[in-house]
Each structure stands twice: as C-alpha cells, then as structure tokens.
Design a protein around this motif. Structure first.
Motif, PDB file in Angstrom:
ATOM      1  N   ILE A   1     -21.188  -7.707 -16.954  1.00  0.00           N
ATOM      2  CA  ILE A   1     -20.558  -6.457 -16.513  1.00  0.00           C
ATOM      3  C   ILE A   1     -20.901  -6.176 -15.050  1.00  0.00           C
ATOM      4  O   ILE A   1     -20.034  -5.791 -14.257  1.00  0.00           O
ATOM      5  CB  ILE A   1     -20.975  -5.292 -17.430  1.00  0.00           C
ATOM      6  N   ALA A   2     -22.160  -6.394 -14.681  1.00  0.00           N
ATOM      7  CA  ALA A   2     -22.561  -6.203 -13.284  1.00  0.00           C
ATOM      8  C   ALA A   2     -21.803  -7.161 -12.369  1.00  0.00           C
ATOM      9  O   ALA A   2     -21.366  -6.780 -11.277  1.00  0.00           O
ATOM     10  CB  ALA A   2     -24.071  -6.412 -13.141  1.00  0.00           C
ATOM     11  N   ASP A   3     -21.606  -8.395 -12.819  1.00  0.00           N
ATOM     12  CA  ASP A   3     -20.850  -9.391 -12.054  1.00  0.00           C
ATOM     13  C   ASP A   3     -19.417  -8.904 -11.827  1.00  0.00           C
ATOM     14  O   ASP A   3     -18.897  -8.966 -10.717  1.00  0.00           O
ATOM     15  CB  ASP A   3     -20.853 -10.724 -12.804  1.00  0.00           C
ATOM     16  N   PHE A   4     -18.796  -8.395 -12.874  1.00  0.00           N
ATOM     17  CA  PHE A   4     -17.417  -7.908 -12.772  1.00  0.00           C
ATOM     18  C   PHE A   4     -17.320  -6.739 -11.796  1.00  0.00           C
ATOM     19  O   PHE A   4     -16.431  -6.703 -10.936  1.00  0.00           O
ATOM     20  CB  PHE A   4     -16.910  -7.497 -14.160  1.00  0.00           C
ATOM     21  N   LEU A   5     -18.236  -5.788 -11.893  1.00  0.00           N
ATOM     22  CA  LEU A   5     -18.196  -4.623 -11.008  1.00  0.00           C
ATOM     23  C   LEU A   5     -18.459  -5.006  -9.554  1.00  0.00           C
ATOM     24  O   LEU A   5     -17.811  -4.471  -8.630  1.00  0.00           O
ATOM     25  CB  LEU A   5     -19.194  -3.569 -11.481  1.00  0.00           C
ATOM     26  N   LEU A   6     -19.384  -5.923  -9.334  1.00  0.00           N
ATOM     27  CA  LEU A   6     -19.636  -6.392  -7.966  1.00  0.00           C
ATOM     28  C   LEU A   6     -18.415  -7.107  -7.395  1.00  0.00           C
ATOM     29  O   LEU A   6     -18.101  -6.968  -6.217  1.00  0.00           O
ATOM     30  CB  LEU A   6     -20.857  -7.317  -7.936  1.00  0.00           C
ATOM     31  N   ARG A   7     -17.718  -7.855  -8.239  1.00  0.00           N
ATOM     32  CA  ARG A   7     -16.490  -8.522  -7.781  1.00  0.00           C
ATOM     33  C   ARG A   7     -15.427  -7.516  -7.372  1.00  0.00           C
ATOM     34  O   ARG A   7     -14.722  -7.707  -6.387  1.00  0.00           O
ATOM     35  CB  ARG A   7     -15.946  -9.448  -8.856  1.00  0.00           C
ATOM     36  N   LEU A   8     -15.294  -6.447  -8.137  1.00  0.00           N
ATOM     37  CA  LEU A   8     -14.332  -5.410  -7.767  1.00  0.00           C
ATOM     38  C   LEU A   8     -14.683  -4.799  -6.409  1.00  0.00           C
ATOM     39  O   LEU A   8     -13.809  -4.584  -5.560  1.00  0.00           O
ATOM     40  CB  LEU A   8     -14.279  -4.320  -8.836  1.00  0.00           C
ATOM     41  N   GLY A   9     -15.963  -4.551  -6.187  1.00  0.00           N
ATOM     42  CA  GLY A   9     -16.402  -4.030  -4.892  1.00  0.00           C
ATOM     43  C   GLY A   9     -16.148  -5.014  -3.762  1.00  0.00           C
ATOM     44  O   GLY A   9     -15.719  -4.628  -2.672  1.00  0.00           O
ATOM     45  N   ALA A  10     -16.388  -6.288  -4.026  1.00  0.00           N
ATOM     46  CA  ALA A  10     -16.155  -7.310  -2.998  1.00  0.00           C
ATOM     47  C   ALA A  10     -14.668  -7.456  -2.687  1.00  0.00           C
ATOM     48  O   ALA A  10     -14.293  -7.700  -1.540  1.00  0.00           O
ATOM     49  CB  ALA A  10     -16.751  -8.646  -3.452  1.00  0.00           C
ATOM     50  N   ILE A  11     -13.823  -7.306  -3.710  1.00  0.00           N
ATOM     51  CA  ILE A  11     -12.373  -7.368  -3.467  1.00  0.00           C
ATOM     52  C   ILE A  11     -11.971  -6.257  -2.505  1.00  0.00           C
ATOM     53  O   ILE A  11     -11.236  -6.487  -1.537  1.00  0.00           O
ATOM     54  CB  ILE A  11     -11.590  -7.236  -4.798  1.00  0.00           C
ATOM     55  N   ILE A  12     -12.471  -5.066  -2.755  1.00  0.00           N
ATOM     56  CA  ILE A  12     -12.130  -3.922  -1.905  1.00  0.00           C
ATOM     57  C   ILE A  12     -12.580  -4.157  -0.471  1.00  0.00           C
ATOM     58  O   ILE A  12     -11.811  -3.965   0.474  1.00  0.00           O
ATOM     59  CB  ILE A  12     -12.726  -2.630  -2.489  1.00  0.00           C
ATOM     60  N   THR A  13     -13.820  -4.592  -0.279  1.00  0.00           N
ATOM     61  CA  THR A  13     -14.325  -4.767   1.090  1.00  0.00           C
ATOM     62  C   THR A  13     -13.662  -5.939   1.798  1.00  0.00           C
ATOM     63  O   THR A  13     -13.370  -5.851   2.990  1.00  0.00           O
ATOM     64  CB  THR A  13     -15.851  -4.925   1.106  1.00  0.00           C
ATOM     65  N   ALA A  14     -13.421  -7.033   1.099  1.00  0.00           N
ATOM     66  CA  ALA A  14     -12.791  -8.199   1.746  1.00  0.00           C
ATOM     67  C   ALA A  14     -11.358  -7.889   2.158  1.00  0.00           C
ATOM     68  O   ALA A  14     -10.942  -8.194   3.287  1.00  0.00           O
ATOM     69  CB  ALA A  14     -12.823  -9.405   0.804  1.00  0.00           C
ATOM     70  N   LEU A  15     -10.600  -7.279   1.260  1.00  0.00           N
ATOM     71  CA  LEU A  15      -9.213  -6.966   1.604  1.00  0.00           C
ATOM     72  C   LEU A  15      -9.126  -5.839   2.626  1.00  0.00           C
ATOM     73  O   LEU A  15      -8.221  -5.827   3.469  1.00  0.00           O
ATOM     74  CB  LEU A  15      -8.418  -6.643   0.350  1.00  0.00           C
ATOM     75  N   ALA A  16     -10.069  -4.906   2.595  1.00  0.00           N
ATOM     76  CA  ALA A  16     -10.097  -3.857   3.622  1.00  0.00           C
ATOM     77  C   ALA A  16     -10.399  -4.448   4.993  1.00  0.00           C
ATOM     78  O   ALA A  16      -9.797  -4.049   5.999  1.00  0.00           O
ATOM     79  CB  ALA A  16     -11.134  -2.796   3.261  1.00  0.00           C
ATOM     80  N   ALA A  17     -11.306  -5.421   5.038  1.00  0.00           N
ATOM     81  CA  ALA A  17     -11.609  -6.077   6.316  1.00  0.00           C
ATOM     82  C   ALA A  17     -10.389  -6.818   6.854  1.00  0.00           C
ATOM     83  O   ALA A  17     -10.055  -6.709   8.041  1.00  0.00           O
ATOM     84  CB  ALA A  17     -12.784  -7.048   6.144  1.00  0.00           C
ATOM     85  N   ALA A  18      -9.701  -7.554   5.980  1.00  0.00           N
ATOM     86  CA  ALA A  18      -8.512  -8.293   6.411  1.00  0.00           C
ATOM     87  C   ALA A  18      -7.411  -7.344   6.856  1.00  0.00           C
ATOM     88  O   ALA A  18      -6.764  -7.558   7.897  1.00  0.00           O
ATOM     89  CB  ALA A  18      -8.018  -9.199   5.282  1.00  0.00           C
ATOM     90  N   ALA A  19      -7.184  -6.286   6.098  1.00  0.00           N
ATOM     91  CA  ALA A  19      -6.116  -5.340   6.430  1.00  0.00           C
ATOM     92  C   ALA A  19      -6.431  -4.569   7.708  1.00  0.00           C
ATOM     93  O   ALA A  19      -5.545  -4.356   8.547  1.00  0.00           O
ATOM     94  CB  ALA A  19      -5.897  -4.372   5.271  1.00  0.00           C
ATOM     95  N   THR A  20      -7.675  -4.167   7.868  1.00  0.00           N
ATOM     96  CA  THR A  20      -8.045  -3.417   9.074  1.00  0.00           C
ATOM     97  C   THR A  20      -7.901  -4.279  10.321  1.00  0.00           C
ATOM     98  O   THR A  20      -7.351  -3.838  11.330  1.00  0.00           O
ATOM     99  CB  THR A  20      -9.491  -2.896   8.956  1.00  0.00           C
ATOM    100  N   MET A  21      -8.374  -5.499  10.234  1.00  0.00           N
ATOM    101  CA  MET A  21      -8.246  -6.394  11.389  1.00  0.00           C
ATOM    102  C   MET A  21      -6.780  -6.740  11.624  1.00  0.00           C
ATOM    103  O   MET A  21      -6.324  -6.786  12.775  1.00  0.00           O
ATOM    104  CB  MET A  21      -9.062  -7.669  11.171  1.00  0.00           C
ATOM    105  N   GLY A  22      -6.048  -6.983  10.563  1.00  0.00           N
ATOM    106  CA  GLY A  22      -4.649  -7.381  10.696  1.00  0.00           C
ATOM    107  C   GLY A  22      -3.750  -6.295  11.243  1.00  0.00           C
ATOM    108  O   GLY A  22      -2.675  -6.595  11.779  1.00  0.00           O
ATOM    109  N   THR A  23      -4.147  -5.060  11.119  1.00  0.00           N
ATOM    110  CA  THR A  23      -3.326  -3.963  11.633  1.00  0.00           C
ATOM    111  C   THR A  23      -3.886  -3.361  12.916  1.00  0.00           C
ATOM    112  O   THR A  23      -3.396  -2.332  13.375  1.00  0.00           O
ATOM    113  CB  THR A  23      -3.189  -2.850  10.577  1.00  0.00           C
ATOM    114  N   SER A  24      -4.903  -3.984  13.476  1.00  0.00           N
ATOM    115  CA  SER A  24      -5.507  -3.427  14.688  1.00  0.00           C
ATOM    116  C   SER A  24      -4.733  -3.893  15.915  1.00  0.00           C
ATOM    117  O   SER A  24      -4.678  -5.082  16.219  1.00  0.00           O
ATOM    118  CB  SER A  24      -6.974  -3.823  14.790  1.00  0.00           C
ATOM    119  N   ASP A  25      -4.135  -2.952  16.567  1.00  0.00           N
ATOM    120  CA  ASP A  25      -3.506  -3.210  17.859  1.00  0.00           C
ATOM    121  C   ASP A  25      -3.397  -1.884  18.595  1.00  0.00           C
ATOM    122  O   ASP A  25      -3.381  -0.821  18.001  1.00  0.00           O
ATOM    123  CB  ASP A  25      -2.142  -3.882  17.724  1.00  0.00           C
TER     124      ASP A  25
END
Length: 175
Positions: free
Chosen positions: A16-40
């Motif tokens: 369960i801890a593994d699953f919850l950590l993965r959900l958190g990592a999905i949010i941070t990884a995709l937020a990093a990609a989206a933030t960088m990808g939309t920065s101009d």
C-alpha cells in the motif's frame, strides 16, 4: 516469533505504501514535465516586431528534461498494476523484483535530467563571467521561476524513487 498473519499484514502495508508513493511520484514527475514544457516568456524590445523570447525548447537540456520526466511519469502510470499486485499478493517476488529494477533505471534517468536542468538553471540565475554569459533571470523572471520549480519537482521525484527502492529492497529482503 511473529505470526504468519502479522507478516502478511506488514507485507500488505508495504504494498500500500508503494502504491501511494507511486501516485505521489506520478504527480511530481508529470508536474515537472508540464511546468517545464509550458515555460516560455516573451519580452518586447522597442517595438512589437522585435522581441526577445525564452522557452524551454531553446535549450536541448530542457528538451531532454521534458522528455525524460514524461517518460518517467508514463513508466510510473504503467507500474501501478504491478504495485497493486504486491498489495493483493504480498509474497509474490517477480513483480516486486521487476519494479525494483525498473525503479532503479527510472531513478537514474530522473537524476540525470534533474541534474542537467539544474546546471542550466544555475547559469540562468547567476551567469558565468569567465565565458561572458550573462544571467537572464533578471529579464525573464517568470520563465526562471517556472524552470526552477520544474527542477525542484524533479528532485522531489528523485527522493520518492529512493524511498520506493528502499521499500522494495526491504520487502524483497523479508522473503
């Protein structure tokens, strides 16, 4: 001596801890990609016809960052079913070992992308007087805030991956 039910409960808790950590990592990884990808940011210079523009696609390092973080986010989404398997079958070694190995690869990719982008962000903030590179963050403040935030999010993803690898290693050791 621990009972079999207590061991199973602890292993299920690790899943369960593994699953919850993965959900958190999905949010941070995709937020990093989206933030960088939309920065101009565009700054007008004298007229509307002559402008200065700063975007992530001006630097190959930032392009690598966006691609790497999107790949890591995609991997994390695809790894969720394997994480669910570790909840319902806490003694299954194969799924845990597979995500342990793939998490290590993803950690390496995330660290490389974050480290490379951090070096460029440092130059954007401070410049380099030896090479006559001027800091651009005084002119492109919003751009620098976005790329700095994306780099921070990538390092949060790195920390989550380290916790996932430690968790998987602990769960595998208990076998």
């Amino acid at each position: 001596m621990k009972s079999e039910g207590a061991k199973r409960g602890l292993n299920k808790g690790l899943g369960i801890a593994d699953f919850l950590l993965r959900l958190g990592a999905i949010i941070t990884a995709l937020a990093a990609a989206a933030t960088m990808g939309t920065s101009d940011e565009t700054l007008p210079f004298f007229t509307q016809f002559f402008q200065f523009e700063a975007g992530y696609d001006d630097l190959p390092t930032f392009i690598f960052f966006v691609i790497a973080m999107a790949l890591v986010g995609g991997y994390l989404v695809l790894s969720l079913p394997f994480s669910v398997v570790t909840i319902f079958r806490p003694y299954a070694v194969a799924p845990r070992l597979l995500i342990f190995i793939l998490d290590t690869v993803a950690l390496t990719l995330t660290t490389a992308a974050g480290g490379a982008a951090a070096a460029v962000v440092y130059l954007a903030h401070n410049g380099n007087s030896s090479t006559n590179w001027l800091p651009i963050c005084q002119q492109f403040g919003d751009f620098c805030q976005n790329v700095s935030g994306a780099v921070v999010a990538s390092f949060v993803t790195v920390v989550v991956f380290m916790m996932l690898i430690l968790l998987s290693g602990f769960a595998l050791k208990r076998r």
